[in-house]
Design a protein around this motif. Structure first.
Motif, mmCIF file in Angstrom:
data_model
loop_
_atom_site.group_PDB
_atom_site.id
_atom_site.type_symbol
_atom_site.label_atom_id
_atom_site.label_comp_id
_atom_site.label_asym_id
_atom_site.label_seq_id
_atom_site.Cartn_x
_atom_site.Cartn_y
_atom_site.Cartn_z
ATOM 1 N N ARG A 109 0.814 -1.210 0.000
ATOM 2 C CA ARG A 109 0.000 0.000 0.000
ATOM 3 C C ARG A 109 0.851 1.266 0.000
ATOM 4 O O ARG A 109 0.685 2.131 -0.850
ATOM 5 C CB ARG A 109 -0.934 0.006 1.215
ATOM 6 N N GLN A 110 1.742 1.399 0.957
ATOM 7 C CA GLN A 110 2.502 2.648 1.086
ATOM 8 C C GLN A 110 3.817 2.517 0.328
ATOM 9 O O GLN A 110 4.897 2.542 0.888
ATOM 10 C CB GLN A 110 2.741 3.003 2.557
ATOM 11 N N SER A 111 3.668 2.364 -0.978
ATOM 12 C CA SER A 111 4.828 2.230 -1.844
ATOM 13 C C SER A 111 4.538 2.901 -3.167
ATOM 14 O O SER A 111 3.367 3.006 -3.575
ATOM 15 C CB SER A 111 5.164 0.750 -2.085
ATOM 16 N N PRO A 112 5.547 3.346 -3.887
ATOM 17 C CA PRO A 112 5.296 3.984 -5.186
ATOM 18 C C PRO A 112 4.658 3.034 -6.188
ATOM 19 O O PRO A 112 3.983 3.476 -7.116
ATOM 20 C CB PRO A 112 6.685 4.440 -5.624
ATOM 21 N N ALA A 113 4.856 1.726 -5.999
ATOM 22 C CA ALA A 113 4.274 0.757 -6.925
ATOM 23 C C ALA A 113 2.752 0.761 -6.878
ATOM 24 O O ALA A 113 2.098 0.313 -7.823
ATOM 25 C CB ALA A 113 4.797 -0.640 -6.614
ATOM 26 N N ALA A 114 2.192 1.263 -5.788
ATOM 27 C CA ALA A 114 0.733 1.320 -5.662
ATOM 28 C C ALA A 114 0.141 2.548 -6.342
ATOM 29 O O ALA A 114 -1.085 2.652 -6.465
ATOM 30 C CB ALA A 114 0.342 1.315 -4.185
ATOM 31 N N VAL A 115 0.973 3.475 -6.773
ATOM 32 C CA VAL A 115 0.506 4.760 -7.300
ATOM 33 C C VAL A 115 0.437 4.703 -8.820
ATOM 34 O O VAL A 115 1.462 4.741 -9.507
ATOM 35 C CB VAL A 115 1.421 5.914 -6.844
#
Length: 530
Positions: A105-111
């Protein structure tokens, strides 16, 4: 007819125009925009922009947007898909190399690249009336001068303090004094105010190019993200053809995949195979709704994906044959056991807006950052909360919704629209992540099958099947004897962790020339008109 001895609220009624949102400031903004000469599209965008400020846990300009629009009261419904894509360089191998089995969730991959501002500017250019700067002015004022914290906003905010504390900018902006603001306290977002001013003055390019985009890209890159300025500059939503089904003489319109609106239609198709009678909250009726949802969601998780990247069987999902087959599987004596395995992404934070103006332009508008406060990552100079929509992807090899470059995920946010006899009848929508498809079908059935008014239908206790066999989450207001009977049939109940979903709707009475609206009592908002 409402029982006036029960502590609920009446539907709102008016003649000329109406707005229904989950925050009073947004509803009031929409009305003020229409009183100033704006139309329903202006009002919906203005209300949404305000909610991006005053409900920062629920939505933001760093998220995605979908809309349905019925111009001048017609049944010619226009749909817009404002969902963003993954960075062009992101592949499933990126996760394999790191031993990841899900998107953190709190990772750039989720954006994924946010699609909301592209949607707002395109919809306004094509269908709005007031200058775009006027539409964004109320949101800018709230962000700059401050807004009072509402009760549901505080509750949801306080639950995410740990997430916000993990990001330096999020903690600085959203945990003043080291904690979530309390009810009635005033909160400001000066960085976001400046960003909105840029967008108001320069339009779409102010978000997807230049300093604002550079702020988002550089921050995501500093965390290991693969986003580029080109990813942002090339981001575009698109007009799409709505998918529809007929239900009890009305036509229900939804945005097509990659959204899950088609699953709401599948649930309604299954429900249409059963006679609606007796108590709308009876064990038999809830049994049918729970099983229809479990079956439809199994199909959703097997097939729904970005249609640009995968073959999504739209015709099959809407076919009579599939509805007949699934309806025949429902046995009122016992819960189904042999269902395909399916995992449901859990997310709950979105805002949904219904607006109808004097000319009977009707807008069904939804904007989301996915989870509460999205990824919990905030771009440091622009103050933009970045959503975590990438968590909707699968990492399973061969799955149609497997993450890949420049790909849109399965999307949960779904605006709805009802038409009949060549006219628009009702913009409606339900918030609450994967609950939304069930919520659409549940609300429509209660209004069209049982003749309930909009507020009565929205206020009813809610249940939601989970991904664990026959497990069902239930709000505490579900009747105890009903729950006991369903448990006897094989369902297992647990208390819902949060109130299930949220809804708004406006119905047009063409005979009397009036509007009736409702807004979710589980949220802070209201429906109002003039």
């Amino acid at each position: 007819m409402r029982n006036f001895e029960k502590p609920t609220r009446s539907v709102a009624v008016s003649r000329h125009a109406m707005a229904a949102t989950s925050h009073p400031s947004a509803t009031l903004t929409a009305l003020q925009i229409m009183e100033a000469g704006g139309n329903a599209m202006d009002a919906a965008i203005a209300a949404c922009a305000v909610q991006c400020v005053v409900e920062p846990g629920s939505t933001g300009i760093g998220g995605d947007c979908f809309a349905l629009y019925a111009p001048n009261g017609s049944d010619k419904v226009i749909a817009y898909n404002g969902s963003g894509r993954t960075p062009a360089a992101l592949t499933a191998d990126w996760f394999n190399q790191r031993g990841l089995t899900e998107v953190p969730r709190q990772s750039p991959a989720a954006v994924t690249i946010p699609g909301a501002i592209d949607a707002w500017t395109r919809l306004h250019a094509d269908h709005g009336h007031l200058p775009f700067a006027d539409v964004l002015a109320p949101a800018i004022q709230f962000a700059e001068e401050g807004y009072a914290i509402a009760p549901r906003v505080h509750r949801d905010w306080a639950l995410e303090q740990e997430l916000l504390a993990a990001d330096a900018t999020a903690a600085r902006i959203f945990l003043p004094g080291g904690r979530a603001p309390k009810i009635g306290e005033v909160h400001r977002q000066p960085e976001l105010a400046d960003t909105l001013k840029r967008i108001a003055a320069e339009g779409r390019g102010a978000f997807y190019e230049g300093p604002v985009a550079e702020d988002m890209v550089s921050y995501l890159n500093s965390l290991g993200g693969l986003h580029t300025m080109e990813d942002f500059a090339s981001a575009r939503g698109e007009y799409v053809t709505p998918v529809t089904t007929d239900f009890r003489g009305y036509t229900i319109h939804e945005c097509p995949p990659n959204g899950q609106g088609i699953i709401a239609l599948l649930i309604l198709n299954i429900l249409s195979r059963f006679e609606a009678k007796g108590d709308p909250q009876s064990p038999d009726r809830l049994h049918i709704e729970i099983e229809a949802t479990r079956l439809a969601y199994a199909a959703r998780d097997a097939w729904l994906a970005d249609p640009d990247k995968s073959d999504v069987p739209v015709d099959e999902l809407l076919s009579d044959a599939l509805a007949d087959r699934l309806a025949a599987m429902i046995d009122l004596r016992q819960a189904l056991v042999d269902l395909p395995s399916f995992d449901m992404p859990r997310h709950r934070d979105t805002v949904y807006i219904s607006v109808v103006d004097r000319d009977r332009n009707a807008v069904s508008f939804i904007n989301s950052i996915f989870d509460s406060f999205g990824s919990g990552l905030v771009a440091p100079r622009s103050g933009i909360i970045l959503h975590n929509r990438g968590q909707s992807f699968s990492l399973k090899p061969g799955h149609p919704n497997r993450i890949g470059p420049s790909k849109r995920p399965l999307h949960t946010i779904i605006p709805g629209m009802v038409t009949r006899n060549g006219r628009v009848e009702m913009p409606f929508g339900v918030m609450g992540g994967y609950y939304q498809a069930l919520g659409h079908a549940h609300a429509i059935s209660k209004v069209l099958d049982y003749g309930m008014d909009l507020q009565e239908a929205i206020d009813l206790p809610r249940v939601m099947p989970t991904s664990h066999g026959t497990a069902v989450e239930a709000e505490h207001t579900i009747d105890g004897s009903t729950k006991a009977e369903l448990e006897r049939r094989g369902f297992t109940f647990s208390p819902a962790e949060d109130p299930l979903g949220g809804a708004q709707a406006i119905r047009i009475d063409w005979e009397n020339g009036t509007l009736t609206g409702a807004s979710e009592a589980r949220k802070d908002g209201i429906a109002l008109g003039f």
